[in-house]
Design a protein around this motif. Structure first.
Motif, PDB file in Angstrom:
ATOM      1  N   LEU A 221      75.959  62.009   6.256  1.00 15.86           N
ATOM      2  CA  LEU A 221      75.432  61.026   7.194  1.00 15.86           C
ATOM      3  C   LEU A 221      76.550  60.658   8.162  1.00 15.86           C
ATOM      4  N   THR A 222      76.256  60.738   9.464  1.00 20.91           N
ATOM      5  CA  THR A 222      77.301  60.452  10.453  1.00 20.91           C
ATOM      6  C   THR A 222      76.706  59.779  11.688  1.00 20.91           C
ATOM      7  N   LEU A 223      77.547  59.516  12.666  1.00 23.48           N
ATOM      8  CA  LEU A 223      77.170  58.907  13.956  1.00 23.48           C
ATOM      9  C   LEU A 223      76.393  57.601  13.786  1.00 23.48           C
ATOM     10  N   LYS A 224      76.819  56.798  12.828  1.00 23.89           N
ATOM     11  CA  LYS A 224      76.139  55.522  12.562  1.00 23.89           C
ATOM     12  C   LYS A 224      76.147  54.586  13.762  1.00 23.89           C
ATOM     13  N   GLU A 225      77.178  54.689  14.593  1.00 21.85           N
ATOM     14  CA  GLU A 225      77.277  53.791  15.750  1.00 21.85           C
ATOM     15  C   GLU A 225      76.196  54.089  16.787  1.00 21.85           C
ATOM     16  N   LEU A 226      75.678  55.318  16.787  1.00 21.68           N
ATOM     17  CA  LEU A 226      74.612  55.685  17.733  1.00 21.68           C
ATOM     18  C   LEU A 226      73.267  55.536  17.030  1.00 21.68           C
ATOM     19  N   ALA A 227      72.954  56.469  16.170  1.00 21.63           N
ATOM     20  CA  ALA A 227      71.774  56.391  15.306  1.00 21.63           C
ATOM     21  C   ALA A 227      72.109  57.286  14.124  1.00 21.63           C
ATOM     22  N   PRO A 228      72.235  56.733  12.911  1.00 22.53           N
ATOM     23  CA  PRO A 228      72.706  57.526  11.769  1.00 22.53           C
ATOM     24  C   PRO A 228      71.876  58.800  11.601  1.00 22.53           C
ATOM     25  N   VAL A 229      72.552  59.909  11.382  1.00 27.30           N
ATOM     26  CA  VAL A 229      71.843  61.189  11.247  1.00 27.30           C
ATOM     27  C   VAL A 229      72.497  62.008  10.134  1.00 27.30           C
ATOM     28  N   ARG A 230      71.664  62.662   9.319  1.00 27.48           N
ATOM     29  CA  ARG A 230      72.173  63.495   8.226  1.00 27.48           C
ATOM     30  C   ARG A 230      72.177  64.948   8.675  1.00 27.48           C
ATOM     31  N   LEU A 231      73.368  65.572   8.557  1.00 26.33           N
ATOM     32  CA  LEU A 231      73.572  66.931   9.064  1.00 26.33           C
ATOM     33  C   LEU A 231      74.242  67.818   8.030  1.00 26.33           C
ATOM     34  N   ILE A 232      74.003  69.120   8.178  1.00 28.31           N
ATOM     35  CA  ILE A 232      74.818  70.107   7.445  1.00 28.31           C
ATOM     36  C   ILE A 232      76.161  70.193   8.175  1.00 28.31           C
ATOM     37  N   ARG A 233      77.232  70.272   7.409  1.00 30.65           N
ATOM     38  CA  ARG A 233      78.574  70.368   8.008  1.00 30.65           C
ATOM     39  C   ARG A 233      78.727  71.696   8.744  1.00 30.65           C
ATOM     40  N   ASN A 234      79.178  71.623   9.991  1.00 30.01           N
ATOM     41  CA  ASN A 234      79.465  72.820  10.796  1.00 30.01           C
ATOM     42  C   ASN A 234      80.539  72.470  11.813  1.00 30.01           C
ATOM     43  N   LYS A 235      80.754  73.321  12.792  1.00 29.96           N
ATOM     44  CA  LYS A 235      81.816  73.082  13.786  1.00 29.96           C
ATOM     45  C   LYS A 235      81.582  71.765  14.524  1.00 29.96           C
ATOM     46  N   PHE A 236      80.347  71.518  14.936  1.00 27.04           N
ATOM     47  CA  PHE A 236      80.041  70.262  15.645  1.00 27.04           C
ATOM     48  C   PHE A 236      80.347  69.052  14.761  1.00 27.04           C
ATOM     49  N   PHE A 237      79.936  69.122  13.504  1.00 25.07           N
ATOM     50  CA  PHE A 237      80.199  68.002  12.586  1.00 25.07           C
ATOM     51  C   PHE A 237      81.706  67.747  12.475  1.00 25.07           C
ATOM     52  N   ASP A 238      82.472  68.829  12.361  1.00 29.56           N
ATOM     53  CA  ASP A 238      83.936  68.681  12.252  1.00 29.56           C
ATOM     54  C   ASP A 238      84.532  68.046  13.514  1.00 29.56           C
ATOM     55  N   GLU A 239      83.950  68.377  14.676  1.00 33.27           N
ATOM     56  CA  GLU A 239      84.409  67.767  15.937  1.00 33.27           C
ATOM     57  C   GLU A 239      84.153  66.255  15.928  1.00 33.27           C
ATOM     58  N   VAL A 240      83.000  65.869  15.354  1.00 38.06           N
ATOM     59  CA  VAL A 240      82.680  64.442  15.240  1.00 38.06           C
ATOM     60  C   VAL A 240      83.707  63.751  14.340  1.00 38.06           C
ATOM     61  N   GLN A 241      84.022  64.379  13.211  1.00 37.87           N
ATOM     62  CA  GLN A 241      84.994  63.795  12.274  1.00 37.87           C
ATOM     63  C   GLN A 241      86.375  63.645  12.932  1.00 37.87           C
TER      64      GLN A 241
END
Length: 312
Positions: A221-241
């Motif tokens: 679960l990430t991007l809580k500040e925008l609208a929480p969304v559950r994602l599979i970890r990938n390159k985009f997810f790592d960029e968010v982290q």
């Protein structure tokens, strides 16, 4: 009699979640034809595309089906008018205030269900006059509640407070889980991830393959500040982290997210740069099957579980 099968005039109290980029007319019609309630996911459709999907759905099923409308999207008035014009009788609303559209829809003879992530919002939905609520735990894929309340914690709490029919969602993919949710007070279940991983789902084969290969613990679960969304970890997810570690502001996160991230991942099959939205229960599903086979499995599993006698 079951309150959900009565409310929607369906055979089984199983609803297919109206998921963006997965829930076109083929999936909705297949679920309805198999005895559940199929939902077209309006969240990933321009108004005229939605009209086309509703019209096609009516041609391939004579069973009840509905449309899921996330209320944070633009063109909401146009979408609601199309739903009325096309004679859709069931609408699931989410991501917004149920007061905004419930009475307008009900005046048109439409059954309205609202998706909530807490008892507080379930009570607000009941007060707004909805016919049922979907209480969704944070195990669910896609956009999610900020509270991080799990489904099996949420259901009995909501049940204690509301009188209207209650549908459980989040982490439910089997008949046993359906039985457990109903023991805790749900009248029926909504399944997203399980139906996203079917032949009839409109998402890209690459996305389905990534989901089949996903293991326990591969979604976050990430991007809580925008609208929480559950994602599979990938390159985009790592960029968010990485952005979080560098102290990213809300505007930075918005800029990183950009537009059409979910479309890129789920519909176009870009597994590196797209959002891959799916629920935690994905780790349990390792095969893409037809909706008919999935529904048969769920109902048989449910009946077997409900018949089990315990001895202590």
């Amino acid at each position: 009699m079951n309150r959900i099968t009565q409310l929607f005039n369906i055979k089984y109290p199983v609803i297919q979640g109206g998921m963006i980029w997965n829930s076109g007319y083929k999936l909705a019609a297949a679920v309805s034809n198999a005895g559940g309630l199929g939902l077209i996911g309006a969240g990933s459709m321009y108004p005229e595309v939605l009209r086309e999907h509703i019209q096609k759905c009516k041609k391939v099923t004579d069973k009840p089906f509905g449309v899921n409308v996330p209320m944070l999207y633009p063109n909401i008035e146009e979408i609601m008018n199309i739903i009325v014009e096309e004679g859709v009788k069931i609408v699931f609303t989410s991501a917004g205030n149920p007061k905004t559209w419930t009475s307008w829809l009900k005046e048109k003879g439409i059954t309205v269900v609202h998706v909530v992530s807490s008892t507080k919002f379930a009570l607000k939905a009941q007060e707004a006059g909805v016919d049922a609520v979907v209480a969704e735990g944070f195990e669910a894929g896609g956009h999610n509640g900020r509270e991080e309340t799990t489904t099996f914690t949420l259901i009995p709490m909501v049940k204690q407070q509301v009188q209207i029919p209650l549908i459980a969602a989040g982490g439910i993919a089997t008949g046993k889980a359906m039985h457990a949710a109903m023991i805790l007070g749900a009248d029926g279940v909504q399944m997203g991830t399980r139906f996203a991983m079917t032949i009839e789902s409109s998402s890209h084969q690459n996305f389905k393959k990534a989901c089949v290969e996903a293991k326990e613990g591969d979604t976050y679960l990430t991007l809580k500040e925008l609208a929480p969304v559950r994602l599979i970890r990938n390159k985009f997810f790592d960029e968010v982290q990485t952005a979080y570690q560098n102290g990213a502001s809300v505007d930075d996160l918005k800029a990183l997210l950009g537009r059409a991230r979910a479309k890129r991942g789920m519909f176009e099959g870009n597994l590196e740069d797209g959002e891959l939205e799916i629920g935690q229960i994905v780790g349990l599903i390792n095969e893409i099957k037809s909706v008919t086979d999935v529904m048969t499995e769920i109902i048989n599993d449910f009946k077997q579980s409900a018949a089990t006698q315990y001895e202590f």
